[in-house]
Design an enzyme around this catalytic site. Sequence first.
Site, PDB file in Angstrom:
ATOM      1  N   GLY A 171       0.842  -1.195   0.000  1.00 25.62           N
ATOM      2  CA  GLY A 171       0.000   0.000   0.000  1.00 25.62           C
ATOM      3  C   GLY A 171       0.872   1.238   0.000  1.00 25.62           C
ATOM      4  N   GLY A 172       0.327   2.317   0.575  1.00 25.99           N
ATOM      5  CA  GLY A 172       1.067   3.577   0.614  1.00 25.99           C
ATOM      6  C   GLY A 172       2.349   3.475   1.412  1.00 25.99           C
ATOM      7  N   GLY A 406      26.116  11.465 -28.339  1.00 26.95           N
ATOM      8  CA  GLY A 406      25.519  12.082 -27.151  1.00 26.95           C
ATOM      9  C   GLY A 406      26.013  11.418 -25.884  1.00 26.95           C
ATOM     10  N   ALA A 407      26.273  10.120 -25.983  1.00 30.18           N
ATOM     11  CA  ALA A 407      26.723   9.387 -24.798  1.00 30.18           C
ATOM     12  C   ALA A 407      28.078   9.913 -24.327  1.00 30.18           C
ATOM     13  CB  ALA A 407      26.783   7.897 -25.092  1.00 30.18           C
TER      14      ALA A 407
HETATM   15  C1  HXC Z   1      -4.164  -4.255  11.994  1.00 31.41           C
HETATM   16  C2  HXC Z   1      -3.035  -6.112  11.339  1.00 31.41           C
HETATM   17  C3  HXC Z   1      -2.772  -5.531  10.093  1.00 31.41           C
HETATM   18  C4  HXC Z   1      -3.257  -4.221   9.848  1.00 31.41           C
HETATM   19  C5  HXC Z   1      -1.891  -7.484  10.121  1.00 31.41           C
HETATM   20  N1  HXC Z   1      -2.471  -7.321  11.305  1.00 31.41           N
HETATM   21  N2  HXC Z   1      -2.062  -6.404   9.346  1.00 31.41           N
HETATM   22  N3  HXC Z   1      -3.723  -5.475  12.280  1.00 31.41           N
HETATM   23  N4  HXC Z   1      -3.955  -3.631  10.840  1.00 31.41           N
HETATM   24  N5  HXC Z   1      -3.023  -3.591   8.704  1.00 31.41           N
HETATM   25  C6  HXC Z   1      -2.493  -8.255  12.417  1.00 31.41           C
HETATM   26  C7  HXC Z   1      -3.345  -9.495  12.156  1.00 31.41           C
HETATM   27  O1  HXC Z   1      -4.658  -9.245  12.494  1.00 31.41           O
HETATM   28  C8  HXC Z   1      -2.674 -10.505  13.065  1.00 31.41           C
HETATM   29  O2  HXC Z   1      -3.098 -10.258  14.386  1.00 31.41           O
HETATM   30  C9  HXC Z   1      -1.221 -10.127  13.004  1.00 31.41           C
HETATM   31  O3  HXC Z   1      -1.188  -8.773  12.576  1.00 31.41           O
HETATM   32  C10 HXC Z   1      -0.449 -10.963  12.029  1.00 31.41           C
HETATM   33  O4  HXC Z   1      -1.121 -10.966  10.789  1.00 31.41           O
HETATM   34  P1  HXC Z   1      -1.393 -12.313   9.980  1.00 31.41           P
HETATM   35  O5  HXC Z   1      -2.364 -11.978   8.932  1.00 31.41           O
HETATM   36  O6  HXC Z   1      -1.718 -13.425  10.928  1.00 31.41           O
HETATM   37  O7  HXC Z   1       0.056 -12.598   9.386  1.00 31.41           O
HETATM   38  P2  HXC Z   1       0.446 -13.170   7.964  1.00 31.41           P
HETATM   39  O8  HXC Z   1      -0.372 -14.378   7.658  1.00 31.41           O
HETATM   40  O9  HXC Z   1       1.919 -13.298   7.992  1.00 31.41           O
HETATM   41  O10 HXC Z   1       0.025 -12.052   6.914  1.00 31.41           O
HETATM   42  C11 HXC Z   1       0.666 -10.802   6.929  1.00 31.41           C
HETATM   43  C12 HXC Z   1      -0.078  -9.809   5.998  1.00 31.41           C
HETATM   44  C13 HXC Z   1      -1.575  -9.774   6.379  1.00 31.41           C
HETATM   45  C14 HXC Z   1       0.071 -10.290   4.558  1.00 31.41           C
HETATM   46  C15 HXC Z   1       0.597  -8.464   6.154  1.00 31.41           C
HETATM   47  O11 HXC Z   1      -1.691  -9.561   7.783  1.00 31.41           O
HETATM   48  C16 HXC Z   1      -2.310  -8.682   5.682  1.00 31.41           C
HETATM   49  O12 HXC Z   1      -2.700  -8.825   4.526  1.00 31.41           O
HETATM   50  N6  HXC Z   1      -2.565  -7.583   6.405  1.00 31.41           N
HETATM   51  C17 HXC Z   1      -3.330  -6.487   5.887  1.00 31.41           C
HETATM   52  C18 HXC Z   1      -2.516  -5.717   4.892  1.00 31.41           C
HETATM   53  C19 HXC Z   1      -3.241  -4.501   4.419  1.00 31.41           C
HETATM   54  O13 HXC Z   1      -4.133  -4.583   3.575  1.00 31.41           O
HETATM   55  N7  HXC Z   1      -2.923  -3.360   5.036  1.00 31.41           N
HETATM   56  C20 HXC Z   1      -3.493  -2.105   4.693  1.00 31.41           C
HETATM   57  C21 HXC Z   1      -2.779  -1.640   3.440  1.00 31.41           C
HETATM   58  S1  HXC Z   1      -3.319  -0.084   2.940  1.00 31.41           S
HETATM   59  P3  HXC Z   1      -3.146 -11.412  15.502  1.00 31.41           P
HETATM   60  O14 HXC Z   1      -3.710 -10.753  16.691  1.00 31.41           O
HETATM   61  O15 HXC Z   1      -4.018 -12.493  14.946  1.00 31.41           O
HETATM   62  O16 HXC Z   1      -1.741 -11.866  15.700  1.00 31.41           O
HETATM   63  C22 HXC Z   1      -2.237   0.893   3.657  1.00 31.41           C
HETATM   64  C23 HXC Z   1      -2.497   2.299   3.367  1.00 31.41           C
HETATM   65  C24 HXC Z   1      -1.302   3.114   3.686  1.00 31.41           C
HETATM   66  O17 HXC Z   1      -1.379   0.506   4.319  1.00 31.41           O
HETATM   67  C25 HXC Z   1      -1.472   4.427   3.035  1.00 31.41           C
HETATM   68  C26 HXC Z   1      -0.344   5.346   3.313  1.00 31.41           C
HETATM   69  C27 HXC Z   1      -0.420   6.560   2.460  1.00 31.41           C
END
Ligand code: HXC
Length: 519
Positions: A171-172, A406-407
Site C-alpha cells: 500500500g502507501g 551524445g553518450a
Molecule cells: C491491523 C493487522 C494488520 C493491519 C496485520 N495485522 N495487518 N492489524 N492492521 N493492517 C495483524 C493481524 O490481524 C494478526 O493479528 C497479526 O497482525 C499478524 O497478521 P497475519 O495476517 O496473521 O500474518 P500473515 O499471515 O503473515 O500475513 C501478513 C499480511 C496480512 C500479509 C501483512 O496480515 C495482511 O494482509 N494484512 C493487511 C494488509 C493490508 O491490507 N494493510 C493495509 C494496506 S493499505 P493477531 O492478533 O491475529 O496476531 C495501507 C495504506 C497506507 O497501508 C497508506 C499510506 C499513504
Amino acid sequence: MANQDKIKELIDKRVQARLGGGEKRIEAQHQKGKFTARERIDMLLDEGSFEEFDMFVTHRCTNFGLEKTKFLGDGVVTGHGTIDGRVVYLFSQDFTVFGGSLSETFAQKICKVMDMAMKVGAPVIGINDSGGARIQEGVTSLAGYAEIFERNILASGVIPQISAIFGPCAGGAVYSPALTDFVLMSDKSSYMFVTGPKVVKTVTGEDISTEDLGGATIHATKSGVSHFLCEDEKEGILIIRKLLSYLPQNNLEEPPITPCSDPIDRLEDSLNEIIPENPNHPYDMKDVIYTIVDSQEFLEVHRNYAKNIIVGFAKFNGVPTGIIANQPNYLAGVLDIEASRKAARFVRFCDAFNIQILTLVDVPGFLPGSGQEYGGIIIHGAKLMFAYGEATVPKITITLRKSYGGAHDVMSCKQLRGDLNYAWPTAEIAVMGASGAIEVLEGRKLAELTDPEERAKFVDEKVTEYKDKFANPYQAAAYGYIDDIIEPRNSRFRIIRGFESLATKKLSNPPKKHCNIPL
Ligand code: HXC
C-alpha cells in the site's frame, strides 16, 4: 508504592515491552525465518550502543474494542545507537504487535527519531516489516504515514536515509522507503507493492504470486526499486554497515577517510592488456574497477538492475568515491532508459553527500529504436546529463575505449564539469562509430556501387580512413577536451593524484528554489 517496588515495576515493564507481541508471535516470526525487531537492532548496532525511545508508548485507539489490547511500544522499536562508533537513528517495525501495522502513535515514534536525526545530523535507518496502516485506526494512520513521508522528503539530501525491507511492505507504506536513498530487500521473505495479488486479480484479472509481483528479486532486477538484493537479513544488516562506511553523517560533512594499506602507486600491468584488439569484443569493466580501487573492495549498488552500467562505492587512498562505469560485457555498455535513470540517481546521491566521482567510459552510444524513444530515452538520458552537469563534487573521467555521440557528452565530459578527463591510448572519441558514419557521409556513392566487391573495398578504405582520424583520443586531446592520455597500468596512481589535487575544489550553482530536473 515503596521505591524498591517502583524500580521493580520499571524493570517488569521493560521486560514486558521487550517481549513485543509475546513469545508465541516471536516464535511464529522465527518460524518464518525472520528475526524480531529487537534482534535486528542488536545485529545492526555496535554492541551495547542502543538507546531506546518511547518504550512505554501505547496506542490511543478505541475502535473495535482495541482499547483492551495494548502493547508497550505499540509495534515499533525506535532510538539511536552507533555503527563503527558513529551515531545513527533507527526504527524497527515489530511484526509481532498488530502485524507491525502503523498507528498514530507508531508514526509519532518514527517522526521523533527522524526529527532527532535531522537535529543532530545523523543517518536514519528504517527496518520495515509491517501489515501497513492499522486498519482499526482509520485516517489517523494515513495521516501518520504522510507525516513520515514529509520528513523523508525534507531529510533527502541532508542526512543519508536507508530502508531495509525484511517483511511485508504494501500500500502507501511503500512510499517511505521509495523516498529514501537506498532500499534493501531480503530474498524470499520481503515484498513491496502498491496493491497485492488479490486486488490485482480483481481489478485486472492478472493472476500473479506475491513473489512475482513485488518480491526482492523483481525489485532488484526489473523495477529497480531495490538497490540491494540480500540473501537473508544477516547479509542485509552487513550491507547497511558497509554502506555507511562510505557515507558522511550529513551533507555538511565530508565522507569518512580511513587509512589505506594498498600502495597508491601500484602498477597494474594487466590493464595494459585488458582492451581486446577487436573493438567489438567485450571485456568485464569490473576487472578494471577491482584492480584500481583500494584493496579490491567495491560495494556495488543496483548490481542486478541495468547491468550495462555499473555504479557503486569504493575508496581511493582511503577516500570514499562513487564509481559510474559503462559495462561492455552487457549490451555492449549501451546507455538505455534504465541505465540512465540508475546512474543519474547515483550521481545525485554522491553529489548531495560530498562524495567524489570517478567515471569510467566505454559507451557505444544511446540504444536506438522505437522502444527506447516511446519510453522517453530523451528525458531519461537528459537526467544523467543533468545530474553530471549540476554536480559540484570533484570528478575524474577516464575514457577506456568507445565514447561516441551524445553518450560521450553525457558521461561526464569536460564541458559538463568533468574536472580531470583522461583517456587510455585505446580510446575512440567521435560523433559516431565508423560504419554508421560511412553510411551517412558516403550514402550517395554507396548507392552507385552495385558490385558487392567494389562496395566492400570502398567501405573498408573509408572505415580505415575514419578510424585513423577519429578512433583515437588524440583529436580530443588536441582540443584540450582530454587533459592527458595515460598508460592504463598507471590509472590508480593518476586517479589518486588527481583527486588529491581536487580536494579543495569549490564550485556552486546559481541560487534558485530548486532545479527542474527532467523527471
Ligand atoms: C491491523 C493487522 C494488520 C493491519 C496485520 N495485522 N495487518 N492489524 N492492521 N493492517 C495483524 C493481524 O490481524 C494478526 O493479528 C497479526 O497482525 C499478524 O497478521 P497475519 O495476517 O496473521 O500474518 P500473515 O499471515 O503473515 O500475513 C501478513 C499480511 C496480512 C500479509 C501483512 O496480515 C495482511 O494482509 N494484512 C493487511 C494488509 C493490508 O491490507 N494493510 C493495509 C494496506 S493499505 P493477531 O492478533 O491475529 O496476531 C495501507 C495504506 C497506507 O497501508 C497508506 C499510506 C499513504
